[in-house]
Enzyme design. Structure first.
Site, PDB file in Angstrom:
ATOM      1  N   ASP A 124       0.870  -1.179   0.000  1.00 48.90           N
ATOM      2  CA  ASP A 124       0.000   0.000   0.000  1.00 48.90           C
ATOM      3  C   ASP A 124       0.906   1.227   0.000  1.00 48.90           C
ATOM      4  O   ASP A 124       1.598   1.499   0.987  1.00 48.90           O
ATOM      5  CB  ASP A 124      -0.889  -0.007   1.241  1.00 48.90           C
ATOM      6  CG  ASP A 124      -1.817   1.206   1.318  1.00 48.90           C
ATOM      7  OD1 ASP A 124      -1.714   2.113   0.468  1.00 48.90           O
ATOM      8  OD2 ASP A 124      -2.650   1.257   2.251  1.00 48.90           O
ATOM      9  N   TYR A 147      -5.970  16.556 -11.133  1.00 46.28           N
ATOM     10  CA  TYR A 147      -5.107  15.548 -11.751  1.00 46.28           C
ATOM     11  C   TYR A 147      -3.937  16.219 -12.467  1.00 46.28           C
ATOM     12  O   TYR A 147      -2.773  15.832 -12.296  1.00 46.28           O
ATOM     13  CB  TYR A 147      -5.934  14.734 -12.747  1.00 46.28           C
ATOM     14  CG  TYR A 147      -5.183  13.642 -13.477  1.00 46.28           C
ATOM     15  CD1 TYR A 147      -4.910  12.436 -12.861  1.00 46.28           C
ATOM     16  CD2 TYR A 147      -4.756  13.827 -14.791  1.00 46.28           C
ATOM     17  CE1 TYR A 147      -4.235  11.420 -13.537  1.00 46.28           C
ATOM     18  CE2 TYR A 147      -4.076  12.831 -15.473  1.00 46.28           C
ATOM     19  CZ  TYR A 147      -3.824  11.625 -14.841  1.00 46.28           C
ATOM     20  OH  TYR A 147      -3.149  10.630 -15.514  1.00 46.28           O
TER      21      TYR A 147
END
Length: 270
Positions: free
Chosen positions: A79, A167
């Site tokens: 992760d 983004y």
């Protein structure tokens, strides 16, 4: 006294161009290798002889990539938003010859519709995770005097549209982060570069692909008039990890089918 040109000529005379892209004996971690561009990058790196760690929080996806890549690839559960896990992973991997980071996410909303939680999620995966991985892995590369780090940016780092603001900002930040890393670790022989794809058919673009009008508009916007396949980005990754790019650092390799060249504009009949 010999000139730099003389020295360069001697070096070129001894170059083995047949092995320019080979990665035999090199260890590379592909973070985000469980699907999409990361998967194809891992497969391409293994095909060139690298030993590849396929790291992803999707354990099944990482295992599938390792199976597809064949001997030389191994899955690794990770992760990237867990700082302790990143530190432990870097120690477990040992000194790397290459680090490829393909993790990322996009929440397509206009700025006024964005929540703070969505903003933080996009920045965390597209920028903070890359920073954390560089910080965890680059020092060991520097200690050995060599290494190559490649992150997946986007053409959106340079060209935006409504709904892509956060983004785009995160990808532009990533480019500058890598350029700074190139300046800081360059004297120790570690290179940092970005690959900036255009529209690529991956799970990240499912929202667009599901809308036929949107999908077709994006296909028409590039010079090649189509979307890219994920495997068409893998060659750029191999190049930037390999000895074919030993004098390339702090750069962005755009692989967008000519989108930014033609500016994605409508072609009128004139």
């Amino acid at each position: 006294m010999r000139s730099d040109a003389d020295t360069s000529a001697d070096t070129a005379a001894g170059a083995d161009y047949g092995r320019l892209f080979r990665l035999d004996g090199r260890r590379v971690a592909v973070v985000g290798g469980g699907s999409g561009i990361g998967r194809e990058a891992a497969r391409a790196l293994v095909a060139q002889g690298a030993e590849v760690v396929v790291a992803d929080r999707d354990e099944a996806g990482a295992a599938q990539t390792a199976r597809l890549a064949g001997p030389g690839a191994s899955p690794f559960l990770l992760d990237v938003l867990d700082e302790e896990a990143l530190t432990a992973a870097a120690a477990d991997w040992g000194p790397l010859d290459g680090l490829v980071i393909t993790v990322g996410v996009n929440v397509r909303k206009r700025l006024a519709d964005y929540s703070v939680a969505e903003f933080e999620r996009v920045v965390a995966l597209n920028l903070r995770a890359h920073f954390s991985l560089v910080r965890a892995c680059a020092p060991a590369m520097a200690a050995r005097g060599r290494g190559a780090v490649v992150s997946l940016a986007s053409m959106r780092a340079f060209q935006v549209e409504p709904g892509q603001g956060v983004y785009a900002a995160s990808k532009a930040g990533l480019v500058q982060l890598l350029r700074t890393a190139a300046a800081e670790w360059g004297p120790q022989g570690v290179r940092f570069n970005a690959v900036a794809p255009g529209v690529v058919r991956t799970p990240l673009t499912d929202q667009i692909a599901a809308d036929r009008e949107w999908y077709d508009a994006y296909a028409r916007a590039s010079a090649l008039q189509r979307w890219a396949r994920a495997d068409e980005i893998a060659g750029a990754v191999v190049y930037l990890v390999s000895d074919a790019s030993t004098f390339v650092t702090g750069s962005v390799l755009t692989v967008d089918g000519g989108w930014t060249a033609v500016d994605g504009r409508y072609d009128p009949a004139v």
